[in-house]
Scaffold this motif. Sequence first.
Motif, mmCIF file in Angstrom:
data_model
loop_
_atom_site.group_PDB
_atom_site.id
_atom_site.type_symbol
_atom_site.label_atom_id
_atom_site.label_comp_id
_atom_site.label_asym_id
_atom_site.label_seq_id
_atom_site.Cartn_x
_atom_site.Cartn_y
_atom_site.Cartn_z
ATOM 1 N N PRO A 1 -46.747 5.996 -32.678
ATOM 2 C CA PRO A 1 -47.175 7.414 -32.208
ATOM 3 C C PRO A 1 -46.184 8.281 -31.942
ATOM 4 C CG PRO A 1 -46.857 5.617 -30.552
ATOM 5 C CD PRO A 1 -46.652 5.045 -31.974
ATOM 6 N N ALA A 2 -46.342 9.573 -31.802
ATOM 7 C CA ALA A 2 -45.676 10.799 -31.433
ATOM 8 C C ALA A 2 -45.148 10.732 -30.185
ATOM 9 C CB ALA A 2 -46.343 11.995 -31.965
ATOM 10 N N THR A 3 -44.034 11.350 -29.768
ATOM 11 C CA THR A 3 -43.697 11.426 -28.300
ATOM 12 C C THR A 3 -43.680 13.063 -27.638
ATOM 13 O OG1 THR A 3 -42.098 9.665 -28.678
ATOM 14 C CG2 THR A 3 -41.703 11.031 -26.945
ATOM 15 N N LEU A 4 -44.254 13.289 -26.823
ATOM 16 C CA LEU A 4 -44.223 14.579 -25.987
ATOM 17 C C LEU A 4 -43.329 14.633 -24.939
ATOM 18 C CD1 LEU A 4 -45.590 17.256 -25.551
ATOM 19 C CD2 LEU A 4 -47.153 16.115 -24.159
ATOM 20 N N ARG A 5 -42.412 15.604 -24.839
ATOM 21 C CA ARG A 5 -41.367 15.795 -23.785
ATOM 22 C C ARG A 5 -41.745 17.100 -23.099
ATOM 23 N NH1 ARG A 5 -35.827 13.647 -26.675
ATOM 24 N NH2 ARG A 5 -36.468 11.367 -27.069
ATOM 25 N N ILE A 6 -41.667 17.113 -21.927
ATOM 26 C CA ILE A 6 -41.741 18.565 -21.238
ATOM 27 C C ILE A 6 -40.747 18.788 -20.424
ATOM 28 C CG2 ILE A 6 -43.230 19.464 -19.554
ATOM 29 C CD1 ILE A 6 -44.696 19.020 -21.951
ATOM 30 N N ASP A 7 -40.142 20.135 -20.506
ATOM 31 C CA ASP A 7 -38.982 20.497 -19.742
ATOM 32 C C ASP A 7 -39.705 21.638 -18.888
ATOM 33 O OD1 ASP A 7 -36.483 19.300 -20.510
ATOM 34 O OD2 ASP A 7 -37.266 20.065 -22.652
ATOM 35 N N LEU A 8 -39.652 21.404 -17.537
ATOM 36 C CA LEU A 8 -40.035 22.361 -16.361
ATOM 37 C C LEU A 8 -38.883 23.251 -16.090
ATOM 38 C CD1 LEU A 8 -42.331 23.438 -14.611
ATOM 39 C CD2 LEU A 8 -41.565 21.645 -12.891
ATOM 40 N N GLU A 9 -39.084 24.527 -16.418
ATOM 41 C CA GLU A 9 -38.096 25.528 -16.338
ATOM 42 C C GLU A 9 -38.312 26.445 -14.882
ATOM 43 O OE1 GLU A 9 -38.456 27.544 -19.853
ATOM 44 O OE2 GLU A 9 -37.280 26.101 -20.783
ATOM 45 N N GLU A 10 -39.571 26.582 -14.637
ATOM 46 C CA GLU A 10 -39.975 27.426 -13.472
ATOM 47 C C GLU A 10 -41.284 27.008 -12.631
ATOM 48 O OE1 GLU A 10 -39.469 30.048 -10.484
ATOM 49 O OE2 GLU A 10 -38.127 29.651 -12.000
ATOM 50 N N PHE A 11 -41.223 26.803 -11.425
ATOM 51 C CA PHE A 11 -42.469 26.360 -10.766
ATOM 52 C C PHE A 11 -42.343 27.046 -9.262
ATOM 53 C CE2 PHE A 11 -45.192 23.286 -8.482
ATOM 54 C CZ PHE A 11 -46.161 23.467 -9.539
ATOM 55 N N SER A 12 -42.822 28.153 -9.096
ATOM 56 C CA SER A 12 -42.563 28.655 -7.817
ATOM 57 C C SER A 12 -43.711 29.658 -7.577
ATOM 58 C CB SER A 12 -41.522 29.515 -7.697
ATOM 59 O OG SER A 12 -41.460 30.454 -8.752
ATOM 60 N N GLN A 13 -43.920 30.087 -6.242
ATOM 61 C CA GLN A 13 -44.875 31.248 -5.856
ATOM 62 C C GLN A 13 -44.131 32.504 -5.854
ATOM 63 O OE1 GLN A 13 -46.569 30.809 -1.936
ATOM 64 N NE2 GLN A 13 -47.973 32.502 -2.220
ATOM 65 N N LEU A 14 -44.221 33.424 -6.707
ATOM 66 C CA LEU A 14 -43.681 34.603 -7.106
ATOM 67 C C LEU A 14 -44.358 35.929 -6.104
ATOM 68 C CD1 LEU A 14 -41.191 36.100 -8.365
ATOM 69 C CD2 LEU A 14 -42.884 36.613 -10.254
ATOM 70 N N ARG B 1 -41.353 24.057 -21.339
ATOM 71 C CA ARG B 1 -41.442 23.970 -22.754
ATOM 72 C C ARG B 1 -41.750 22.443 -23.354
ATOM 73 N NH1 ARG B 1 -36.488 24.577 -22.921
ATOM 74 N NH2 ARG B 1 -35.485 22.654 -23.423
ATOM 75 N N ALA B 2 -42.813 22.489 -24.272
ATOM 76 C CA ALA B 2 -43.162 21.164 -24.640
ATOM 77 C C ALA B 2 -42.593 20.910 -25.981
ATOM 78 C CB ALA B 2 -44.785 21.310 -24.901
ATOM 79 N N THR B 3 -42.012 19.665 -26.229
ATOM 80 C CA THR B 3 -41.412 19.175 -27.568
ATOM 81 C C THR B 3 -42.303 18.091 -28.070
ATOM 82 O OG1 THR B 3 -39.253 20.028 -26.712
ATOM 83 C CG2 THR B 3 -39.399 18.257 -28.515
ATOM 84 N N LEU B 4 -42.648 18.144 -29.162
ATOM 85 C CA LEU B 4 -43.514 16.921 -29.909
ATOM 86 C C LEU B 4 -42.477 16.378 -30.911
ATOM 87 C CD1 LEU B 4 -45.925 15.421 -30.251
ATOM 88 C CD2 LEU B 4 -46.846 17.120 -31.992
ATOM 89 N N ILE B 5 -42.396 15.293 -30.958
ATOM 90 C CA ILE B 5 -41.398 14.583 -31.909
ATOM 91 C C ILE B 5 -42.276 13.562 -32.691
ATOM 92 C CG2 ILE B 5 -39.352 13.030 -32.453
ATOM 93 C CD1 ILE B 5 -38.371 13.974 -29.389
ATOM 94 N N GLN B 6 -42.238 13.710 -34.001
ATOM 95 C CA GLN B 6 -43.289 13.125 -34.957
ATOM 96 C C GLN B 6 -42.380 11.982 -35.556
ATOM 97 O OE1 GLN B 6 -45.364 15.803 -36.846
ATOM 98 N NE2 GLN B 6 -46.957 15.796 -35.650
ATOM 99 N N PRO B 7 -42.457 10.934 -35.330
ATOM 100 C CA PRO B 7 -41.574 9.745 -36.026
ATOM 101 C C PRO B 7 -41.773 9.914 -37.599
ATOM 102 C CG PRO B 7 -43.559 8.633 -35.059
ATOM 103 C CD PRO B 7 -43.622 9.950 -34.600
ATOM 104 N N SER B 8 -40.763 9.580 -38.211
ATOM 105 C CA SER B 8 -40.763 9.361 -39.839
ATOM 106 C C SER B 8 -39.544 9.269 -40.162
ATOM 107 C CB SER B 8 -41.396 10.605 -40.671
ATOM 108 O OG SER B 8 -40.614 11.576 -40.146
ATOM 109 N N GLN B 9 -39.069 9.156 -41.530
ATOM 110 C CA GLN B 9 -37.763 8.848 -42.048
ATOM 111 C C GLN B 9 -36.867 9.911 -41.645
ATOM 112 O OE1 GLN B 9 -37.776 8.450 -46.116
ATOM 113 N NE2 GLN B 9 -38.397 6.227 -45.893
ATOM 114 N N THR B 10 -37.354 11.447 -41.472
ATOM 115 C CA THR B 10 -36.779 12.447 -40.768
ATOM 116 C C THR B 10 -37.535 13.096 -39.901
ATOM 117 O OG1 THR B 10 -35.683 12.790 -43.152
ATOM 118 C CG2 THR B 10 -35.949 14.729 -41.462
#
Length: 217
Positions: free
Chosen positions: A135-148, A162-171
């Motif tokens: 299966p692919a892997t999903l990573r999330i980086d939370l940069e801002e979360f506030s009441q402005l 920012r969402a990062t999807l990593i799909q496994p393969s030789q590369t």
Amino acid sequence: MNTAKFIATPVHSSWAGGLFLVFSLALSGCANSIQPVRPAVYDFGPGLVTGTAASSAATRAPLIMGTVESTPALESLALHYRLSYANGQQLKPYAHARWSMAPAQLIRQRLSEQLSQTRAILNPGESGLAGTAAPATLRIDLEEFSQLFEAPAQSVGLIRLRATLIQPSQTPRVIQHSVVVRRPAPSADAKGGVQALTAATDAAVLEIDNWLRLHAP
């Protein structure tokens, strides 16, 4: 002319001691009656209650969901706000309001609830079914979360990640997607901020889900 004579009567030590004790107890009672204000605890609510996850969870490929990483300022339980009209660079916490979990954990929980409607969600270290592709892997980086606050009586819930999807393969193939969502707060206080941030999170989660449908069907 007769001169009146005043005789000073000495105060008995026992009576003075009793008066001091009564005064001390009164002060102690006043101090005990002042109870500390307990902060209100918030989360995102019950989420999607549809009962359809079990029947449709296998329609898409399984997905490994890693932890949601955040900046150090967002790792606490504090409910944060910014005053953009005064000093937008300063992140401030509400004194009497907090989250039930760190924002990153709440977001991961909400995202998992949404994605599990159509696919199996795995934790890091877990594998998919035997004989199937990794299966692919999903990573999330939370940069801002506030009441402005854009004005004293006008604010929005702001989430940036920012969402990062990593799909496994030789590369391994890495795909990234930035999400920025703003939702208006119904009131200029912590309760309004929670409602706005909940709505902003739900919109961000749906955007990630739609993005994954294109890149990890």
